[in-house]
Design an enzyme around this catalytic site. Structure first.
Site, PDB file in Angstrom:
ATOM      1  N   ARG A 261      40.024  43.262  41.955  1.00  0.00           N
ATOM      2  CA  ARG A 261      40.905  43.971  41.028  1.00  0.00           C
ATOM      3  C   ARG A 261      41.292  45.317  41.618  1.00  0.00           C
ATOM      4  O   ARG A 261      40.454  46.025  42.182  1.00  0.00           O
ATOM      5  CB  ARG A 261      40.229  44.175  39.667  1.00  0.00           C
ATOM      6  CG  ARG A 261      39.953  42.872  38.945  1.00  0.00           C
ATOM      7  CD  ARG A 261      39.297  43.102  37.602  1.00  0.00           C
ATOM      8  NE  ARG A 261      38.891  41.846  37.009  1.00  0.00           N
ATOM      9  CZ  ARG A 261      38.185  41.744  35.886  1.00  0.00           C
ATOM     10  NH1 ARG A 261      37.825  42.846  35.247  1.00  0.00           N
ATOM     11  NH2 ARG A 261      37.844  40.562  35.406  1.00  0.00           N
ATOM     12  N   ARG A 276      32.522  50.046  38.809  1.00  0.00           N
ATOM     13  CA  ARG A 276      33.933  49.625  38.795  1.00  0.00           C
ATOM     14  C   ARG A 276      34.416  49.517  40.244  1.00  0.00           C
ATOM     15  O   ARG A 276      34.769  50.502  40.873  1.00  0.00           O
ATOM     16  CB  ARG A 276      34.767  50.624  38.006  1.00  0.00           C
ATOM     17  CG  ARG A 276      36.132  50.098  37.596  1.00  0.00           C
ATOM     18  CD  ARG A 276      36.817  51.061  36.648  1.00  0.00           C
ATOM     19  NE  ARG A 276      36.095  51.182  35.397  1.00  0.00           N
ATOM     20  CZ  ARG A 276      36.238  50.346  34.366  1.00  0.00           C
ATOM     21  NH1 ARG A 276      37.088  49.337  34.462  1.00  0.00           N
ATOM     22  NH2 ARG A 276      35.553  50.535  33.255  1.00  0.00           N
ATOM     23  N   GLU A 348      29.464  48.149  29.628  1.00  0.00           N
ATOM     24  CA  GLU A 348      29.904  46.754  29.495  1.00  0.00           C
ATOM     25  C   GLU A 348      29.421  45.921  30.677  1.00  0.00           C
ATOM     26  O   GLU A 348      29.556  46.316  31.827  1.00  0.00           O
ATOM     27  CB  GLU A 348      31.433  46.696  29.417  1.00  0.00           C
ATOM     28  CG  GLU A 348      31.991  45.282  29.368  1.00  0.00           C
ATOM     29  CD  GLU A 348      33.447  45.210  29.788  1.00  0.00           C
ATOM     30  OE1 GLU A 348      33.863  44.143  30.251  1.00  0.00           O
ATOM     31  OE2 GLU A 348      34.162  46.235  29.671  1.00  0.00           O
ATOM     32  N   SER A 351      32.532  40.513  28.710  1.00  0.00           N
ATOM     33  CA  SER A 351      33.479  40.412  27.600  1.00  0.00           C
ATOM     34  C   SER A 351      33.641  38.932  27.284  1.00  0.00           C
ATOM     35  O   SER A 351      33.962  38.140  28.179  1.00  0.00           O
ATOM     36  CB  SER A 351      34.840  41.008  27.968  1.00  0.00           C
ATOM     37  OG  SER A 351      34.801  42.412  27.936  1.00  0.00           O
ATOM     38  N   ARG A 389      26.867  44.478  38.019  1.00  0.00           N
ATOM     39  CA  ARG A 389      26.379  45.347  36.950  1.00  0.00           C
ATOM     40  C   ARG A 389      24.969  44.939  36.508  1.00  0.00           C
ATOM     41  O   ARG A 389      24.187  45.788  36.061  1.00  0.00           O
ATOM     42  CB  ARG A 389      27.353  45.331  35.775  1.00  0.00           C
ATOM     43  CG  ARG A 389      28.705  45.935  36.137  1.00  0.00           C
ATOM     44  CD  ARG A 389      29.624  46.121  34.955  1.00  0.00           C
ATOM     45  NE  ARG A 389      30.904  46.695  35.390  1.00  0.00           N
ATOM     46  CZ  ARG A 389      31.836  47.156  34.571  1.00  0.00           C
ATOM     47  NH1 ARG A 389      31.637  47.122  33.266  1.00  0.00           N
ATOM     48  NH2 ARG A 389      32.967  47.662  35.049  1.00  0.00           N
TER      49      ARG A 389
END
Length: 428
Positions: A261, A276, A348, A351, A389
């Site tokens: 990403r 990130r 997070e 999701s 993560r």
């Protein structure tokens, strides 16, 4: 993507509901495009009927020996107008599809209305954050000190927001992938699949990343290929333009993929460490369900993702995202947030979303039973989990006073170790 008749007949309700997401539906633009498109199609059909009738009359007159030159010229003029209208209708159709493709999904009625992240609603919490007898460190300090995380050399090789794992740090990443895949396939009923890591534009369109979020993905020059932003894209598109057997639903798949990403919209967020990244690993859960069962399956999928954290004994909380925080394609999303003591915050790690028929309509995925009429299915997905993560969460939650990191009991058979210390890191 919406059913056109539903969209046309419920414009007011759709506009108001989308407004809770912070999206302003341009009703006038839609109605103008819709009117022009229908006018072109209607005139074209009327002229085609007139041309057919005139052609039949010309055939009779010619058979009777009469001169039909003027009538033939008139028919040619009708044909030219039809061609003009069809070209115009084709352009309007592309504009129309592009307009609808940029409209986000309607939030489910159970989604709380909100304007920002603080309006999300916590639904449950598991585990108690550990009380340390020393000041816990963040992973960006722990990893380099143990010699298992190298951000400086990653910058040299690729640039910012990349990471190099050394020794047992690399093995920990691999162990987590295997642990997650085994849990979901052996205990949760998912079938493992290994999809391509490069995907075409049609796949990104099918799951809603294109056209709106092109800048968030990496494109291969001179090819209609993109680096997969998540396994959701290739796995969902495995059934693009197919009709499944409704009696075989739900279909539950899990896949490991590296993810890529650009993080174009996250400037300044989580710039330290590996929270990130441009490249990261994930194990993804994807479900194809009947519409009437999708919200039960959504709850199950979320619990399946949570179970990874329970087995690793990592404290977490699950929050229901508000309307403004729900992603473009999703009708309802739970975020699972793991506790990171080095940052004194929940972050997070998954999701879990129900897209209802939004993606299925874009990707043309239907199901039918026997002689029944095919209908669009509902698609769901969630991270089960984001591997990097989880790696971070283990380092920060299991750190010891001597600088080492204990390995969670559930992971010890996969890593063949009970502790991570400096001896298992970089050797040079």
């Amino acid at each position: 993507m919406y059913d056109l008749n539903f969209f046309r007949n419920n414009l007011g309700q759709i506009r108001d509901r989308l407004a809770t997401r912070g999206y302003e539906l341009d009703v006038s633009a839609f109605e103008d495009l819709d009117r022009k498109r229908r006018e072109c199609l209607t005139e074209s059909e009327e002229l085609k009927a007139r041309r057919n009738q005139a052609s039949a009359e010309i055939a009779k007159l010619r058979k009777a020996g009469e001169d039909t030159t003027d009538r033939q010229q008139h028919v040619r003029a009708i044909g030219e107008r039809i061609t003009e209208l069809d070209e115009q209708a084709g352009k309007l159709e592309l504009e129309f599809r592009d307009f609808l493709a940029r409209v986000p999904n309607l939030p489910h009625e159970s989604v709380p209305v909100g304007r920002e992240e603080n309006d999300n609603r916590e639904v449950r919490r598991w585990g108690t954050p550990r009380q340390f007898e020393f000041s816990p460190k963040a992973h960006w300090d722990l990893g380099p000190e143990l010699g298992i995380l190298d951000l400086e050399r990653a910058v040299k090789v690729a640039g910012a927001r990349f990471a190099v794992y050394w020794g047992i740090g690399a093995r920990l990443e691999r162990a987590l992938i295997n642990f997650m895949l085994d849990l979901h396939t052996k205990e949760h009923g998912y079938q493992e699949v290994l999809p391509p890591f490069l995907i075409n534009s049609a796949s990104l369109y099918g799951t809603g990343q294109l056209p709106k979020f092109a800048e968030d993905s990496f494109k291969c020059e001179q090819h209609d290929l993109w680096l997969a932003p998540t396994a959701e894209v290739p796995v969902t598109n495995l059934f693009r333009e197919e009709t499944l057997n409704s009696d075989a639903l739900p279909v539950s798949l899990c896949a490991y993929t590296p993810c890529f990403r650009s993080e174009a919209g996250s400037y300044g967020r989580d710039v330290r460490g590996i929270i990130r990244q441009h490249q990261f690993q994930k194990v993804e859960l994807v479900k194809f369900t009947r519409p009437e069962n999708s919200y039960d399956e959504h709850e199950k999928l979320t619990r399946d993702a949570e179970e990874v954290l329970r087995r690793l004994e990592l404290p977490y909380r699950t929050v229901l995202l508000c309307t403004a925080d729900t992603s473009f394609s999703s009708a309802k999303t739970y975020d699972i947030e793991v506790w990171l003591p080095g940052q004194n915050a929940y972050k997070e790690i998954s999701s879990c979303s129900n897209f209802e028929a939004f993606q299925a309509r874009r990707a043309q995925i239907r199901a039918k039973s026997g002689k029944g009429k095919p209908e669009f299915i509902h698609t769901l997905n969630g991270s089960g989990l984001a591997v990097g993560r989880t790696w971070v969460a283990i380092l920060e939650n299991y750190q010891q006073a001597d600088g080492s990191v204990a390995v969670p009991a559930a992971l010890q058979p996969y890593l063949n170790a009970e502790r991570i210390d400096r001896s298992g890191g970089r050797l040079v």
